[in-house]
Design a protein around this motif. Structure first.
Motif, PDB file in Angstrom:
ATOM      1  N   LEU A 112      -6.774   4.366   1.645  1.00 56.60           N
ATOM      2  CA  LEU A 112      -6.606   3.564   0.418  1.00 56.60           C
ATOM      3  C   LEU A 112      -7.662   2.494   0.326  1.00 56.60           C
ATOM      4  O   LEU A 112      -8.120   1.963   1.236  1.00 56.60           O
ATOM      5  CB  LEU A 112      -5.228   2.925   0.379  1.00 56.60           C
ATOM      6  N   TRP A 144       0.468  11.294   3.070  1.00 53.16           N
ATOM      7  CA  TRP A 144       0.212   9.853   3.132  1.00 53.16           C
ATOM      8  C   TRP A 144      -0.864   9.553   4.162  1.00 53.16           C
ATOM      9  O   TRP A 144      -0.730   9.926   5.327  1.00 53.16           O
ATOM     10  CB  TRP A 144       1.497   9.108   3.471  1.00 53.16           C
ATOM     11  N   ARG A 204       0.833  -1.215   0.000  1.00 53.80           N
ATOM     12  CA  ARG A 204       0.000   0.000   0.000  1.00 53.80           C
ATOM     13  C   ARG A 204       0.861   1.256   0.000  1.00 53.80           C
ATOM     14  O   ARG A 204       0.593   2.213  -0.714  1.00 53.80           O
ATOM     15  CB  ARG A 204      -0.915   0.033   1.213  1.00 53.80           C
ATOM     16  N   THR A 208       4.592   5.687  -5.543  1.00 55.28           N
ATOM     17  CA  THR A 208       4.836   5.675  -6.980  1.00 55.28           C
ATOM     18  C   THR A 208       3.614   6.086  -7.791  1.00 55.28           C
ATOM     19  O   THR A 208       3.691   6.170  -9.008  1.00 55.28           O
ATOM     20  CB  THR A 208       5.280   4.274  -7.438  1.00 55.28           C
ATOM     21  N   GLY A 209       2.506   6.344  -7.109  1.00 57.57           N
ATOM     22  CA  GLY A 209       1.271   6.668  -7.810  1.00 57.57           C
ATOM     23  C   GLY A 209       1.089   8.157  -8.054  1.00 57.57           C
ATOM     24  O   GLY A 209       1.918   8.982  -7.684  1.00 57.57           O
ATOM     25  N   PRO A 210      -0.031   8.504  -8.676  1.00 56.98           N
ATOM     26  CA  PRO A 210      -0.299   9.892  -9.036  1.00 56.98           C
ATOM     27  C   PRO A 210      -0.545  10.803  -7.827  1.00 56.98           C
ATOM     28  O   PRO A 210      -0.488  12.020  -7.957  1.00 56.98           O
ATOM     29  CB  PRO A 210      -1.547   9.802  -9.910  1.00 56.98           C
ATOM     30  N   THR A 211      -0.807  10.245  -6.649  1.00 51.17           N
ATOM     31  CA  THR A 211      -1.093  11.068  -5.474  1.00 51.17           C
ATOM     32  C   THR A 211       0.116  11.198  -4.553  1.00 51.17           C
ATOM     33  O   THR A 211      -0.020  11.624  -3.412  1.00 51.17           O
ATOM     34  CB  THR A 211      -2.270  10.468  -4.677  1.00 51.17           C
ATOM     35  N   ARG A 212       1.309  10.874  -5.031  1.00 53.52           N
ATOM     36  CA  ARG A 212       2.486  10.867  -4.166  1.00 53.52           C
ATOM     37  C   ARG A 212       2.824  12.244  -3.601  1.00 53.52           C
ATOM     38  O   ARG A 212       3.525  12.342  -2.610  1.00 53.52           O
ATOM     39  CB  ARG A 212       3.680  10.273  -4.888  1.00 53.52           C
ATOM     40  N   ARG A 265       3.995   1.554  -1.016  1.00 49.19           N
ATOM     41  CA  ARG A 265       4.702   1.646  -2.299  1.00 49.19           C
ATOM     42  C   ARG A 265       3.778   2.163  -3.407  1.00 49.19           C
ATOM     43  O   ARG A 265       4.192   2.968  -4.241  1.00 49.19           O
ATOM     44  CB  ARG A 265       5.284   0.287  -2.680  1.00 49.19           C
ATOM     45  N   ALA A 266       2.518   1.729  -3.401  1.00 49.35           N
ATOM     46  CA  ALA A 266       1.566   2.198  -4.409  1.00 49.35           C
ATOM     47  C   ALA A 266       1.374   3.713  -4.293  1.00 49.35           C
ATOM     48  O   ALA A 266       1.295   4.422  -5.299  1.00 49.35           O
ATOM     49  CB  ALA A 266       0.234   1.473  -4.259  1.00 49.35           C
ATOM     50  N   TRP A 267       1.321   4.218  -3.062  1.00 52.82           N
ATOM     51  CA  TRP A 267       1.187   5.656  -2.877  1.00 52.82           C
ATOM     52  C   TRP A 267       2.453   6.388  -3.322  1.00 52.82           C
ATOM     53  O   TRP A 267       2.378   7.414  -4.000  1.00 52.82           O
ATOM     54  CB  TRP A 267       0.897   5.977  -1.407  1.00 52.82           C
TER      55      TRP A 267
END
Length: 74
Positions: free
Chosen positions: A74, A69, A55, A61-65, A57-59
């Motif tokens: 999520l 956090w 979870r 590398t994702g568009p909402t980084r 890592r997805a944040w």
């Protein structure tokens, strides 16, 4: 069975002077629920750690980084 809370390194629970510490009271309760589910056989500790890391890592590398956090959203 008890959670491996005596681990060290980046996956260790947050501590100060050897005691578990959290930023907010809800974080302590959420962690307690995770430990209780682990102890009840709901999942293994490595499964929990892997799911949480996935979870995060997805944040990262994702568009909402660029947003703060909030793993509970999520």
């Amino acid at each position: 069975m008890s959670a491996p809370l005596d681990i060290e390194g980046p996956t260790a629970p947050p501590r100060a002077n050897g005691e578990l510490v959290f930023s907010e009271p809800w974080e302590s309760r959420a962690f307690g629920m995770a430990v209780s589910l682990y102890e009840a056989g709901g999942f293994t500790w490595p499964e929990f750690r892997t799911a949480l890391v996935t979870r995060i890592r997805a944040w990262e590398t994702g568009p909402t980084r660029d947003e703060p956090w909030h793993y509970y959203r999520l």
